[in-house]
Design a protein around this motif. Structure first.
Motif, short mmCIF file in Angstrom:
data_model
loop_
_atom_site.label_atom_id
_atom_site.label_comp_id
_atom_site.label_asym_id
_atom_site.label_seq_id
_atom_site.Cartn_x
_atom_site.Cartn_y
_atom_site.Cartn_z
N GLY A 19 -28.21 0.49 -69.29
CA GLY A 19 -28.88 1.54 -68.54
C GLY A 19 -29.20 1.16 -67.10
O GLY A 19 -28.58 0.26 -66.53
N TYR A 20 -30.22 1.83 -66.54
CA TYR A 20 -30.52 1.67 -65.12
C TYR A 20 -31.55 0.59 -64.81
O TYR A 20 -31.43 -0.11 -63.80
CB TYR A 20 -31.04 3.01 -64.57
CG TYR A 20 -29.97 4.06 -64.40
CD1 TYR A 20 -29.30 4.22 -63.19
CD2 TYR A 20 -29.62 4.89 -65.47
CE1 TYR A 20 -28.31 5.19 -63.04
CE2 TYR A 20 -28.63 5.84 -65.34
CZ TYR A 20 -27.98 5.99 -64.12
OH TYR A 20 -27.00 6.93 -63.98
N ASP A 21 -32.56 0.44 -65.64
CA ASP A 21 -33.71 -0.37 -65.27
C ASP A 21 -33.37 -1.85 -65.16
O ASP A 21 -33.61 -2.48 -64.12
CB ASP A 21 -34.84 -0.16 -66.29
CG ASP A 21 -35.15 1.31 -66.50
OD1 ASP A 21 -34.97 2.10 -65.54
OD2 ASP A 21 -35.54 1.69 -67.61
N GLY A 24 -30.87 -2.46 -62.49
CA GLY A 24 -31.50 -2.44 -61.18
C GLY A 24 -32.11 -3.79 -60.84
O GLY A 24 -31.94 -4.29 -59.72
N ASP A 234 -36.70 12.36 -64.03
CA ASP A 234 -35.55 11.66 -64.60
C ASP A 234 -35.14 10.46 -63.75
O ASP A 234 -33.96 10.14 -63.63
CB ASP A 234 -34.36 12.62 -64.79
CG ASP A 234 -33.34 12.08 -65.78
OD1 ASP A 234 -33.66 11.12 -66.50
OD2 ASP A 234 -32.22 12.64 -65.84
N LYS A 235 -36.13 9.81 -63.13
CA LYS A 235 -35.90 8.60 -62.32
C LYS A 235 -34.84 8.84 -61.24
O LYS A 235 -33.99 7.98 -60.97
CB LYS A 235 -35.50 7.43 -63.22
CG LYS A 235 -36.54 7.05 -64.25
CD LYS A 235 -36.20 5.77 -65.00
CE LYS A 235 -35.06 5.96 -65.98
NZ LYS A 235 -34.93 4.81 -66.91
N TYR A 236 -34.88 10.02 -60.63
CA TYR A 236 -33.81 10.44 -59.73
C TYR A 236 -33.54 9.41 -58.63
O TYR A 236 -32.39 9.02 -58.38
CB TYR A 236 -34.16 11.80 -59.10
CG TYR A 236 -33.10 12.32 -58.15
CD1 TYR A 236 -32.00 13.03 -58.63
CD2 TYR A 236 -33.19 12.09 -56.78
CE1 TYR A 236 -31.02 13.51 -57.76
CE2 TYR A 236 -32.21 12.55 -55.90
CZ TYR A 236 -31.13 13.27 -56.40
OH TYR A 236 -30.16 13.72 -55.53
N LYS A 239 -32.18 6.00 -59.99
CA LYS A 239 -30.79 6.13 -60.42
C LYS A 239 -29.84 6.20 -59.23
O LYS A 239 -28.77 5.57 -59.26
CB LYS A 239 -30.64 7.39 -61.29
CG LYS A 239 -31.24 7.25 -62.68
CD LYS A 239 -30.97 8.49 -63.52
CE LYS A 239 -31.43 8.31 -64.96
NZ LYS A 239 -31.15 9.49 -65.80
N ASN A 240 -30.22 6.93 -58.20
CA ASN A 240 -29.35 7.02 -57.02
C ASN A 240 -29.19 5.68 -56.34
O ASN A 240 -28.09 5.32 -55.88
CB ASN A 240 -29.93 8.05 -56.03
CG ASN A 240 -29.43 9.45 -56.30
OD1 ASN A 240 -28.47 9.91 -55.70
ND2 ASN A 240 -30.08 10.13 -57.24
N GLU A 243 -26.98 3.44 -58.68
CA GLU A 243 -25.59 3.92 -58.71
C GLU A 243 -24.85 3.58 -57.42
O GLU A 243 -23.61 3.49 -57.42
CB GLU A 243 -25.57 5.42 -58.96
CG GLU A 243 -25.91 5.82 -60.39
CD GLU A 243 -26.09 7.33 -60.55
OE1 GLU A 243 -26.00 8.04 -59.53
OE2 GLU A 243 -26.34 7.77 -61.69
N PHE A 251 -22.21 3.48 -67.07
CA PHE A 251 -23.48 3.30 -67.77
C PHE A 251 -23.31 3.62 -69.25
O PHE A 251 -22.46 4.44 -69.63
CB PHE A 251 -24.55 4.19 -67.15
CG PHE A 251 -24.96 3.74 -65.77
CD1 PHE A 251 -26.07 2.94 -65.59
CD2 PHE A 251 -24.22 4.10 -64.66
CE1 PHE A 251 -26.45 2.52 -64.32
CE2 PHE A 251 -24.57 3.69 -63.39
CZ PHE A 251 -25.69 2.89 -63.22
#
Length: 388
Positions: A19-21, A24, A234-236, A239-240, A243, A251
């Motif tokens: 995922g993102y977290d 990141g 949604d953690k916009y 996420k941007n 990404e 993902f």
């Protein structure tokens, strides 16, 4: 990253998902201080998950390889120990504060192994960047795990049937006058979900290791709180940002661990829960009739698993806005019968455990008092000289 200054990467690991977290954090480290030679990433899940594309396990391994960090995969398949031993250890480490059993079916083997390997701690990706879209107070509460029994069809029936007192939201967690749903949603995430739900998950691992959450540092949370709703939802923004960073690995869309409902429908698990819930100890806690009510909701077998999987697939295909509208109107949610039984099982087992602890503590206190009294009594006894 400020909060990682002084961390000895030789003795700390980065749990990495698809995922993102956690991605990141890995990429922030890479882009700020470079990729440390001794940084190690770990992922855990079912053994079979490693070969499934779009799975956390598969994506995490591919990402680690692209960034150039060591990666190790740990299996969470069911331990060879008796199931009751696995559950008891989970309850001991979690204090019964959360029912997320799926990642710990290995009997805490992952965390013991890391401890034995000399690992001091894990760099976790808990965050407060924003939650999914919401449409009502009900969806706000349920989203952050702060639902009331009255929000669920079957729980409200149990509450009424057995005369349990109604639940109320603490005043400080209720929606404030003039507070929009999105603002309330993210405030509850930070004031309730992080210190209650995520902290309970963290404390399970803290039986073996320390933890640090860089994305929960004061400077990061202060910045997030200044964002408008659209950048938080949604953690916009997060996420941007993630990404836009290299490498551009896809993902994950599938979890590496087993579905908790699948575990709780295995016959061995159902038999164990039924035995505990129908015990005399349970009757003393909850009164007669309660056990039968909970046990009646238990399901077991592959057919039930397939039906639930199909239901979950259909649900996953619906947009969040549609699911929210259904929950707000016609589809009042119910807690899965096996999940409910497991929570009752946890309550009974924890009550036993804490009662035993209290009894042992009382015995120790009495023994210490007796020993202290025995030590000073000779000094308090007056000496008598008998002259002959």
């Amino acid at each position: 990253m400020e909060s990682l200054e002084g961390v000895d990467f030789e003795r700390w690991v980065l749990p990495l998902s698809g995922g993102y977290d956690s991605r990141g954090i890995l990429l922030f480290i890479k882009n700020t201080i470079g990729t440390p030679d001794n940084l190690k990433a770990i992922t855990w899940g079912l053994e079979k998950s490693q070969g499934e594309k779009d799975n956390d396990a598969y994506v995490a391994k591919e990402l680690a390889s692209s960034v150039g960090v060591k990666h190790k995969y740990y299996h969470t398949d069911i331990s060879q120990e008796p199931l009751e031993v696995v559950f008891d250890r989970f309850l001991f480490c979690s204090e019964g504060r959360i029912d997320h059993i799926a990642g710990y079916m290995d009997g805490m083997s992952i965390w013991k192994q890391l401890h034995d390997e000399g690992v001091d701690g894990a760099i976790r990706g808990d965050e407060g960047f924003g939650e999914f879209p919401v449409s009502s107070g009900l969806t706000v509460r349920n989203l952050v795990g702060c639902g009331l029994c009255s929000d669920y069809k079957n729980l409200s029936q149990v509450i009424n049937e057995f005369g349990f007192p109604p639940q109320e939201m603490p005043v400080e967690l209720r929606q404030k006058k003039g507070e929009a749903f999105y603002a309330w949603r993210d405030r509850l995430h930070q004031e309730y979900r992080i210190p209650t739900v995520l902290a309970a998950l963290s404390d399970i691992k803290c039986s073996y290791l320390e933890q640090i959450n860089p994305l929960l540092s004061r400077s990061v949370l202060d910045a997030v709180r200044s964002f408008p709703d659209d950048l938080r939802t949604d953690k916009y923004l997060l996420k941007n940002i993630v990404e836009s960073m290299e490498p551009s690995i896809s993902f994950a869309v599938k979890a590496a661990n087993a579905n908790p409902k699948d575990i709780l429908r295995e016959k061995e698990c159902v038999d164990l829960m039924r035995s505990e819930i129908s015990s005399d100890y349970s009757t003393e806690l909850f009164g007669s009739g309660f056990a039968d009510r909970i046990i009646s909701g238990l399901k077991v077998g592959e057919d039930e698993l397939r039906r639930q999987s199909m239901k979950g697939l259909v649900s996953s295909l619906l947009p969040i806005s549609v699911k929210n509208r259904l929950r707000d109107t016609v589809a009042r949610p119910s807690v899965d019968g096996n999940v409910l039984a497991f929570r009752v099982f946890m309550i009974i087992k924890m009550h036993k455990m804490l009662t035993l602890d209290a009894s042992r503590m009382a015995d120790l206190q009495h023994r210490a008092a007796d020993e202290a009294r025995a030590a000073i009594e000779p000094e308090l006894t007056p000496s008598v000289n008998i002259m002959v």
